[in-house]
Design an enzyme around this catalytic site. Structure first.
Site, PDB file in Angstrom:
ATOM      1  N   VAL A  59       4.431 -22.523 -26.322  1.00 54.17           N
ATOM      2  CA  VAL A  59       5.095 -22.088 -27.552  1.00 54.17           C
ATOM      3  C   VAL A  59       6.605 -22.017 -27.338  1.00 54.17           C
ATOM      4  O   VAL A  59       7.384 -22.426 -28.208  1.00 54.17           O
ATOM      5  CB  VAL A  59       4.527 -20.745 -28.052  1.00 54.17           C
ATOM      6  CG1 VAL A  59       5.292 -20.236 -29.271  1.00 54.17           C
ATOM      7  CG2 VAL A  59       3.043 -20.879 -28.393  1.00 54.17           C
ATOM      8  N   CYS A  60       7.037 -21.552 -26.180  1.00 56.00           N
ATOM      9  CA  CYS A  60       8.471 -21.458 -25.883  1.00 56.00           C
ATOM     10  C   CYS A  60       9.112 -22.848 -25.856  1.00 56.00           C
ATOM     11  O   CYS A  60      10.219 -23.044 -26.361  1.00 56.00           O
ATOM     12  CB  CYS A  60       8.692 -20.738 -24.557  1.00 56.00           C
ATOM     13  SG  CYS A  60       8.058 -19.054 -24.526  1.00 56.00           S
TER      14      CYS A  60
END
Length: 166
Positions: A59-60
């Site tokens: 997600v990052c």
């Protein structure tokens, strides 16, 4: 205080929560060359600060790529991505991923950003996923503390806030 979970377990955020209308607290983080970077270094510009727990997770990575793509389309907006990853790891990741339209900065040294914006997770020594938009007069105009750290932020709302900030 924002209620935040990490993998559905509550976590403790250290510091004082920032709200829309507040004067943006200054902070000191490290660039990939270990030089100090402060919010005040970009005074007079709109800043979108994208906060991620670790640049090297799914997600990052997606969050950073998305804001890197959007950065080229924004006038007078500086995008900063902040995590507690070591500057060396951030530099290597940015080079491998072609991230060059935003600054990726490290708060590993003393959690200056994390504590000043209440995103430092006490139990993990990571930063909680969040977005802040700060106008050219250093006023906070947008805040999102993502309630579940493993979820995505609201990209469209953050980008709209950055475009409309002066």
């Amino acid at each position: 205080m924002a209620e935040v979970t990490f993998k559905e377990k509550p976590v403790t955020l250290m510091g004082n929560q920032v709200s829309v209308g507040d004067s943006a607290p200054d902070f000191t983080v490290l660039a990939n060359d270990l030089s100090e970077v402060k919010l005040s270094d970009s005074k007079g510009k709109v800043r979108l600060i994208s906060v991620v727990p670790s640049i090297d997770t799914g997600v990052c990575e997606q969050q950073t790529r998305r804001f890197n793509e959007e950065a080229a389309k924004l006038d007078n907006v500086e995008i900063l991505t902040i995590s507690v990853d070591l500057p060396f790891a951030q530099k290597r990741w940015c080079a491998a991923e072609g991230i060059d339209n935003l600054q990726v900065l490290s708060d590993h040294r003393d959690l200056s950003f994390g504590n000043n914006y209440a995103v430092a997770i006490e139990e993990l020594r990571l930063l909680s996923r969040s977005i802040f938009v700060i106008d050219s007069n250093d006023k906070v105009t947008y805040v999102e503390y993502v309630s579940e750290v493993t979820n995505h932020p609201d990209y469209d709302a953050a980008l709209e806030a950055a475009k409309s900030a002066q």
